[in-house]
Design a protein around this motif. Structure first.
Motif, PDB file in Angstrom:
ATOM      1  N   GLN A 114       0.834  -1.199   0.000  1.00 54.92           N
ATOM      2  CA  GLN A 114       0.000   0.000   0.000  1.00 54.92           C
ATOM      3  C   GLN A 114       0.872   1.254   0.000  1.00 54.92           C
ATOM      4  O   GLN A 114       0.617   2.200  -0.745  1.00 54.92           O
ATOM      5  CB  GLN A 114      -0.948   0.023   1.192  1.00 54.92           C
ATOM      6  N   MET A 115       1.929   1.280   0.814  1.00 61.36           N
ATOM      7  CA  MET A 115       2.822   2.445   0.862  1.00 61.36           C
ATOM      8  C   MET A 115       3.511   2.658  -0.489  1.00 61.36           C
ATOM      9  O   MET A 115       3.657   3.787  -0.951  1.00 61.36           O
ATOM     10  CB  MET A 115       3.860   2.271   1.974  1.00 61.36           C
ATOM     11  N   GLN A 116       3.926   1.562  -1.126  1.00 61.44           N
ATOM     12  CA  GLN A 116       4.571   1.667  -2.437  1.00 61.44           C
ATOM     13  C   GLN A 116       3.586   2.175  -3.488  1.00 61.44           C
ATOM     14  O   GLN A 116       3.954   2.956  -4.366  1.00 61.44           O
ATOM     15  CB  GLN A 116       5.149   0.312  -2.860  1.00 61.44           C
ATOM     16  N   ALA A 117       2.327   1.742  -3.385  1.00 58.52           N
ATOM     17  CA  ALA A 117       1.297   2.212  -4.321  1.00 58.52           C
ATOM     18  C   ALA A 117       1.067   3.712  -4.140  1.00 58.52           C
ATOM     19  O   ALA A 117       0.929   4.451  -5.129  1.00 58.52           O
ATOM     20  CB  ALA A 117      -0.007   1.442  -4.116  1.00 58.52           C
ATOM     21  N   GLU A 118       1.031   4.167  -2.899  1.00 59.71           N
ATOM     22  CA  GLU A 118       0.865   5.599  -2.635  1.00 59.71           C
ATOM     23  C   GLU A 118       2.023   6.396  -3.233  1.00 59.71           C
ATOM     24  O   GLU A 118       1.816   7.439  -3.857  1.00 59.71           O
ATOM     25  CB  GLU A 118       0.787   5.853  -1.129  1.00 59.71           C
ATOM     26  N   ALA A 119       3.250   5.889  -3.077  1.00 60.61           N
ATOM     27  CA  ALA A 119       4.420   6.584  -3.619  1.00 60.61           C
ATOM     28  C   ALA A 119       4.381   6.600  -5.147  1.00 60.61           C
ATOM     29  O   ALA A 119       4.695   7.617  -5.771  1.00 60.61           O
ATOM     30  CB  ALA A 119       5.706   5.916  -3.119  1.00 60.61           C
ATOM     31  N   ALA A 120       3.979   5.479  -5.756  1.00 60.42           N
ATOM     32  CA  ALA A 120       3.889   5.416  -7.221  1.00 60.42           C
ATOM     33  C   ALA A 120       2.843   6.399  -7.730  1.00 60.42           C
ATOM     34  O   ALA A 120       3.052   7.091  -8.727  1.00 60.42           O
ATOM     35  CB  ALA A 120       3.554   3.997  -7.674  1.00 60.42           C
ATOM     36  N   ASN A 125       2.706   7.561 -11.483  1.00 58.32           N
ATOM     37  CA  ASN A 125       2.710   6.263 -12.140  1.00 58.32           C
ATOM     38  C   ASN A 125       1.459   5.470 -11.734  1.00 58.32           C
ATOM     39  O   ASN A 125       1.505   4.586 -10.880  1.00 58.32           O
ATOM     40  CB  ASN A 125       3.992   5.500 -11.780  1.00 58.32           C
ATOM     41  N   THR A 126       0.332   5.803 -12.384  1.00 56.73           N
ATOM     42  CA  THR A 126      -0.952   5.198 -12.038  1.00 56.73           C
ATOM     43  C   THR A 126      -0.971   3.699 -12.293  1.00 56.73           C
ATOM     44  O   THR A 126      -1.530   2.938 -11.501  1.00 56.73           O
ATOM     45  CB  THR A 126      -2.083   5.865 -12.846  1.00 56.73           C
ATOM     46  N   LEU A 132       0.209  -2.449  -7.801  1.00 52.46           N
ATOM     47  CA  LEU A 132       0.609  -2.688  -6.408  1.00 52.46           C
ATOM     48  C   LEU A 132      -0.608  -2.829  -5.498  1.00 52.46           C
ATOM     49  O   LEU A 132      -0.634  -3.694  -4.618  1.00 52.46           O
ATOM     50  CB  LEU A 132       1.508  -1.550  -5.920  1.00 52.46           C
ATOM     51  N   LEU A 133      -1.615  -1.985  -5.711  1.00 52.88           N
ATOM     52  CA  LEU A 133      -2.841  -2.116  -4.905  1.00 52.88           C
ATOM     53  C   LEU A 133      -3.528  -3.444  -5.183  1.00 52.88           C
ATOM     54  O   LEU A 133      -4.086  -4.060  -4.274  1.00 52.88           O
ATOM     55  CB  LEU A 133      -3.800  -0.960  -5.188  1.00 52.88           C
ATOM     56  N   GLU A 158     -11.098   4.475  -7.208  1.00 51.07           N
ATOM     57  CA  GLU A 158     -11.006   5.940  -7.251  1.00 51.07           C
ATOM     58  C   GLU A 158      -9.753   6.383  -8.006  1.00 51.07           C
ATOM     59  O   GLU A 158      -9.795   7.338  -8.784  1.00 51.07           O
ATOM     60  CB  GLU A 158     -11.022   6.506  -5.829  1.00 51.07           C
ATOM     61  N   MET A 159      -8.652   5.676  -7.787  1.00 47.08           N
ATOM     62  CA  MET A 159      -7.412   6.022  -8.495  1.00 47.08           C
ATOM     63  C   MET A 159      -7.563   5.812 -10.000  1.00 47.08           C
ATOM     64  O   MET A 159      -7.075   6.610 -10.794  1.00 47.08           O
ATOM     65  CB  MET A 159      -6.235   5.193  -7.966  1.00 47.08           C
ATOM     66  N   LYS A 160      -8.243   4.743 -10.389  1.00 42.64           N
ATOM     67  CA  LYS A 160      -8.451   4.481 -11.814  1.00 42.64           C
ATOM     68  C   LYS A 160      -9.300   5.586 -12.439  1.00 42.64           C
ATOM     69  O   LYS A 160      -9.057   6.003 -13.562  1.00 42.64           O
ATOM     70  CB  LYS A 160      -9.125   3.124 -12.022  1.00 42.64           C
ATOM     71  N   LYS A 161     -10.302   6.069 -11.680  1.00 42.42           N
ATOM     72  CA  LYS A 161     -11.194   7.119 -12.193  1.00 42.42           C
ATOM     73  C   LYS A 161     -10.479   8.453 -12.323  1.00 42.42           C
ATOM     74  O   LYS A 161     -10.577   9.124 -13.340  1.00 42.42           O
ATOM     75  CB  LYS A 161     -12.404   7.310 -11.263  1.00 42.42           C
ATOM     76  N   THR A 162      -9.777   8.859 -11.265  1.00 40.90           N
ATOM     77  CA  THR A 162      -9.223  10.220 -11.218  1.00 40.90           C
ATOM     78  C   THR A 162      -7.779  10.299 -11.690  1.00 40.90           C
ATOM     79  O   THR A 162      -7.281  11.397 -11.933  1.00 40.90           O
ATOM     80  CB  THR A 162      -9.292  10.768  -9.779  1.00 40.90           C
ATOM     81  N   GLN A 163      -7.094   9.145 -11.788  1.00 39.69           N
ATOM     82  CA  GLN A 163      -5.680   9.090 -12.183  1.00 39.69           C
ATOM     83  C   GLN A 163      -4.770   9.873 -11.231  1.00 39.69           C
ATOM     84  O   GLN A 163      -3.682  10.290 -11.607  1.00 39.69           O
ATOM     85  CB  GLN A 163      -5.496   9.610 -13.623  1.00 39.69           C
ATOM     86  N   SER A 164      -5.226  10.096 -10.000  1.00 36.94           N
ATOM     87  CA  SER A 164      -4.376  10.779  -9.020  1.00 36.94           C
ATOM     88  C   SER A 164      -4.941  10.560  -7.619  1.00 36.94           C
ATOM     89  O   SER A 164      -6.018  10.011  -7.449  1.00 36.94           O
ATOM     90  CB  SER A 164      -4.299  12.274  -9.308  1.00 36.94           C
ATOM     91  N   LEU A 165      -4.186  11.039  -6.652  1.00 33.94           N
ATOM     92  CA  LEU A 165      -4.653  11.045  -5.268  1.00 33.94           C
ATOM     93  C   LEU A 165      -4.990  12.469  -4.839  1.00 33.94           C
ATOM     94  O   LEU A 165      -5.173  12.748  -3.667  1.00 33.94           O
ATOM     95  CB  LEU A 165      -3.572  10.476  -4.331  1.00 33.94           C
TER      96      LEU A 165
END
Length: 198
Positions: A114-120, A125-126, A132-133, A158-165
């Protein structure tokens, strides 16, 4: 630590999971993992990933673990224990693992993903973050942690929809995922008692 033993990384593994920032041994080959305040009746643990040197088969001391603590009744208490492993060439013995420790390893692995996914995602890097998620979701499913699976799936969607955090919804999903993972990663005190009896 004994000569030749290296610490790759270390984590507080329960009741919450987070990495320890500094795990380099000092000149006495000592590492310190501060656990902070510990609540009675709530299991607390740390997980250190060690790199071991080659050795001949047999029982080998890796180091000594010292638990230093204060209680309301007494200050500067210390419990010490030698940390030993058995080096073996017996393939049947290699597959035997401690269930309690492996549960901690699995939980820390999911939190790391999860931490690596947040950093990516933070670096834009969606695709990597989504992959990773997906791996973290598979881990929570394997552990039977349905609450964590649900929030990670929501975050991934949500990440797939918005392409960001950056969106409010994505930030909410991320905070929800982090909180749920930390809360649901707590070990059941009865399972800890059973594991310690073995």
């Amino acid at each position: 630590l004994s000569a030749g033993v290296q610490v790759k990384e270390a984590f507080r593994a329960s009741p919450q999971i987070y990495p320890f920032k500094e795990v380099a041994p000092d000149s006495n080959r000592t590492i310190t993992l501060p656990l902070g305040d510990i609540e009675a009746g709530t299991p607390s643990s740390a997980l250190a990933v060690l790199v071991l040197p080659p050795r001949r088969p047999g029982r080998v001391r890796l180091g000594q673990a010292d638990l230093c603590y204060d209680t309301p009744e007494a200050k500067n208490q210390r419990e010490s224990l030698d940390v030993v492993v058995n080096y073996t060439l017996d393939r049947a013995a290699i597959g035997k693992a401690n269930g309690y420790v492996m549960n901690l390893v699995d939980q820390v692995s999911v939190a790391k993903l999860q931490m690596q996914a947040e950093a990516a995602m933070a670096s834009g890097n969606t695709d990597k973050a989504t992959r990773l998620l997906g791996n973290a979701i598979a881990g929570t499913q394997r552990l039977g942690n349905s609450k964590a699976t649900q929030v990670l799936e929501s975050l991934q969607s949500e990440m797939k929809k918005t392409q960001s955090l950056a969106s409010g919804a994505a930030k909410t999903q991320l905070l929800n995922a982090q909180a749920t993972l930390r809360k649901t990663q707590m070990l059941d005190p009865d399972s800890v008692k059973d594991a310690l009896r073995d």
